[in-house]
Design a protein around this motif. Structure first.
Motif, short mmCIF file in Angstrom:
data_model
loop_
_atom_site.label_atom_id
_atom_site.label_comp_id
_atom_site.label_asym_id
_atom_site.label_seq_id
_atom_site.Cartn_x
_atom_site.Cartn_y
_atom_site.Cartn_z
N ARG A 128 -10.82 -16.33 12.05
CA ARG A 128 -9.73 -15.61 11.47
C ARG A 128 -9.46 -14.33 12.00
O ARG A 128 -9.09 -13.37 11.12
N ALA A 129 -9.16 -14.36 13.23
CA ALA A 129 -8.35 -13.24 13.82
C ALA A 129 -7.07 -12.86 13.31
O ALA A 129 -6.62 -11.66 12.86
N PRO A 130 -6.26 -13.71 13.26
CA PRO A 130 -4.89 -13.55 12.82
C PRO A 130 -4.81 -13.21 11.24
O PRO A 130 -4.01 -12.42 10.89
N GLN A 131 -5.73 -13.97 10.25
CA GLN A 131 -5.82 -13.58 9.02
C GLN A 131 -6.26 -11.87 8.75
O GLN A 131 -5.64 -11.45 8.00
N LEU A 132 -7.07 -11.64 9.53
CA LEU A 132 -7.48 -10.21 9.56
C LEU A 132 -6.54 -9.34 10.02
O LEU A 132 -6.33 -8.37 9.27
N ALA A 133 -5.76 -9.52 11.14
CA ALA A 133 -4.48 -8.84 11.27
C ALA A 133 -3.49 -8.55 10.24
O ALA A 133 -3.11 -7.59 10.00
N ALA A 134 -3.24 -9.74 9.60
CA ALA A 134 -2.24 -9.95 8.73
C ALA A 134 -2.60 -9.03 7.55
O ALA A 134 -1.64 -8.23 6.95
N ALA A 135 -3.94 -9.03 7.31
CA ALA A 135 -4.66 -8.31 6.07
C ALA A 135 -4.26 -6.81 6.27
O ALA A 135 -4.08 -5.80 5.36
N LYS A 136 -4.69 -6.43 7.49
CA LYS A 136 -4.35 -4.96 8.04
C LYS A 136 -3.01 -4.57 7.83
O LYS A 136 -2.64 -3.37 7.33
N THR A 137 -2.14 -5.50 8.31
CA THR A 137 -0.79 -4.86 8.22
C THR A 137 -0.23 -4.99 6.84
O THR A 137 0.53 -4.04 6.72
N ASP A 138 -0.72 -5.86 6.03
CA ASP A 138 -0.19 -5.78 4.63
C ASP A 138 -0.98 -4.57 3.86
O ASP A 138 -0.32 -3.78 3.14
N LEU A 139 -1.98 -4.04 4.24
CA LEU A 139 -2.72 -2.74 3.91
C LEU A 139 -1.70 -1.50 4.18
O LEU A 139 -1.51 -0.62 3.67
N SER A 140 -1.25 -1.48 5.49
CA SER A 140 -0.38 -0.36 6.03
C SER A 140 0.80 -0.44 5.43
O SER A 140 1.44 0.77 5.04
N ALA A 141 1.23 -1.36 5.18
CA ALA A 141 2.58 -1.65 4.38
C ALA A 141 2.55 -1.08 2.90
O ALA A 141 3.08 -0.61 2.46
N ALA A 142 1.37 -1.43 2.37
CA ALA A 142 1.02 -1.02 0.91
C ALA A 142 0.89 0.54 0.79
O ALA A 142 1.32 1.22 0.07
N GLN A 143 0.16 1.01 1.88
CA GLN A 143 0.07 2.53 1.98
C GLN A 143 1.45 3.15 2.17
O GLN A 143 1.55 4.05 1.65
N ALA A 144 2.24 2.67 2.94
CA ALA A 144 3.41 3.45 3.36
C ALA A 144 4.40 3.11 1.72
O ALA A 144 4.92 4.15 1.45
N ALA A 145 4.34 2.09 1.06
CA ALA A 145 4.95 1.98 -0.07
C ALA A 145 4.73 2.76 -1.17
O ALA A 145 5.44 3.60 -1.96
N LEU A 146 3.35 3.09 -1.23
CA LEU A 146 2.57 4.06 -2.24
C LEU A 146 3.19 5.40 -1.89
O LEU A 146 3.46 6.14 -2.53
N GLN A 176 8.63 5.69 -11.87
CA GLN A 176 7.14 5.85 -12.28
C GLN A 176 6.53 4.62 -12.18
O GLN A 176 5.44 4.21 -11.92
N ALA A 177 7.38 3.59 -12.74
CA ALA A 177 6.87 2.16 -12.49
C ALA A 177 6.76 1.71 -11.28
O ALA A 177 6.00 1.07 -10.59
N ASP A 178 7.75 2.14 -10.22
CA ASP A 178 7.54 1.59 -8.81
C ASP A 178 5.99 2.43 -8.26
O ASP A 178 5.54 1.72 -7.44
N LEU A 179 5.85 3.79 -8.75
CA LEU A 179 4.44 4.14 -8.34
C LEU A 179 3.32 3.35 -8.80
O LEU A 179 2.44 3.13 -7.86
N ALA A 180 3.35 2.91 -9.95
CA ALA A 180 2.21 2.04 -10.32
C ALA A 180 2.19 0.69 -9.67
O ALA A 180 1.21 0.30 -9.68
N ARG A 181 3.30 0.05 -9.45
CA ARG A 181 3.31 -1.11 -8.68
C ARG A 181 2.73 -0.96 -7.02
O ARG A 181 1.95 -1.85 -6.85
N ALA A 182 3.21 0.06 -6.53
CA ALA A 182 2.69 0.51 -5.20
C ALA A 182 1.05 0.74 -5.21
O ALA A 182 0.59 0.41 -4.26
#
Length: 389
Positions: free
Chosen positions: A160-178, A113-119
């Motif tokens: 800021r193209a690399p920063q934007l790409a990194a932010a998108k990748t982080d979002l995809s990883a966060a969605q998978a973790a959730l 349950q905690a893992d779900l909250a963190r995700a």
């Protein structure tokens, strides 16, 4: 005087010898006359034989085999994650029927349950970061255009193209973790994967289960399948595998004692021959076995009967009609014995099926039910009809 007696004895002996010779000669002549006299012809006696009258016809082979009616699906249900058993369904008992999706038990795992909250928190931060990076990238592009500079900047970091790409990748990883965290929480509730009967229940309330721990054995109730091991000779009696599968070739399934019957069909054909036994598998299915009357319980031993391919120009004869020398004896039009060599096309418990020679196909014939090795071709017989197969 003595000499006279000797002559008298000698004369008598000569006379006796002459009489014996005359008798022998007359006896020999009488015997020769009797031998040379033709004997009256004796009337030939006919041998009584049991026969059955048969005509060439079309017959289908019948295959019988024994197997076990196994459930279509046999599952050892296990946990995907660890947790404490906090709830058991009242229907989760051995012998009970359960429906697909029905809850069997629930687990408790605080860390999950905690893992779900963190995700969820990580995903929210990733979405916020992406929005900020998108805003900053838009602002950088506007400033570049406002400066009136031509071409592209020396580094893509300016826009800021690399920063934007990194932010998108982080979002995809966060969605998978959730999604993983949500699935883990979902796995705390164990449900029936299909309609089944509970064969074993391996957990108790309050028990702590590690991941991959067996909790139950389930047998599906949609279908039972009987695997039959058939010889190549049996396969030759059946239609092609493609034809049986396409037409759902019917099969009669019987209980071992023969009192109960269910209708099945050919579901699958094995595509290899066992190198040790020389047998090839054929699978017969019975749908909704527990809704039949009577029920066909998984694990039951059954006998299966399959109709084979139809063959023409066959005699259906009692099994005893095939002699020890693999010959069929029949009565010709003169009531005399005749035979031909025969190899059965197929046999069953009562009859042997023989391909009829072409010369015998047009008319019915009387075939001996029990031929003996002492029979000879041409023997005169008196056929006695003993019924038809």
């Amino acid at each position: 005087m003595k000499r006279s007696l000797n002559w008298i004895y000698f004369a008598l002996a000569v006379l006796i010898l002459i009489a014996v010779l005359v008798y022998i000669q007359s006896a020999m002549k009488a015997n020769e006359a009797a031998v040379s006299k033709p004997r009256p012809t004796s009337k030939a006696s006919a041998l009584d034989v049991s026969v059955v009258t048969v005509r060439a016809a079309e017959h289908s082979a019948s295959i019988q085999a024994v197997g076990v009616a196994n459930a279509n699906q046999n599952l050892l249900l296990t946990t995907q994650i660890s947790g404490e058993v906090i709830e058991l369904s009242p229907s989760f008992e051995v012998g009970e029927q359960i429906k697909k999706g029905q809850v069997l038990l629930r687990l408790k795992n605080i860390s999950t349950q905690a893992d779900l909250a963190r995700a969820k928190n990580t995903l929210a931060n990733a979405e916020l970061t992406l929005k900020e990076e998108q805003r900053q990238a838009d602002q950088a592009n506007a400033e570049w255009r406002a400066a009136g500079l031509s071409g592209d900047p020396a580094s893509d970091l300016v826009l800021r193209a690399p920063q934007l790409a990194a932010a998108k990748t982080d979002l995809s990883a966060a969605q998978a973790a959730l999604a993983l965290a949500q699935d883990n929480v979902k796995q705390l509730t164990i449900r029936a994967p299909f309609d089944a009967i509970v064969v074993s229940k391996d957990v108790a309330l309050g028990a702590y289960l590690n991941s991959n721990t067996q909790v139950a054995t389930l047998y599906s109730t949609d279908q039972v399948v009987v695997e039959l091991q058939l010889s190549l000779l049996d396969w030759q009696k059946l239609p092609s595998a493609d034809r049986m599968l396409k037409n759902h070739w019917p099969a009669q399934v019987n209980s071992v004692n023969g009192s109960d019957t269910w209708q099945g069909y050919v579901k699958q054909a094995g595509l290899h021959v066992d190198s040790n036994s020389g047998l090839r598998s054929l699978f017969v299915a019975v749908d909704t076995p527990l809704q039949q009357s009577p029920e066909l319980i998984p694990g039951s031993f059954v006998k299966v009967q399959l109709a084979g391919a139809s063959l023409k120009n066959l005699w259906q004869l009692p099994n005893s009609a095939l002699s020890q020398k693999s010959e069929i004896w029949y009565v010709d039009q003169d009531n005399r014995l005749a035979n031909f060599d025969a190899t059965p096309k197929f046999v069953d418990q009562e009859f042997v099926y023989i391909e009829v020679p072409e010369r015998l196909r047009e008319t019915p014939h009387q075939v001996l039910i029990q031929p003996y090795n002492s029979y000879l071709k041409g023997m005169l017989v008196n056929p006695q009809e003993r019924g038809k197969p």
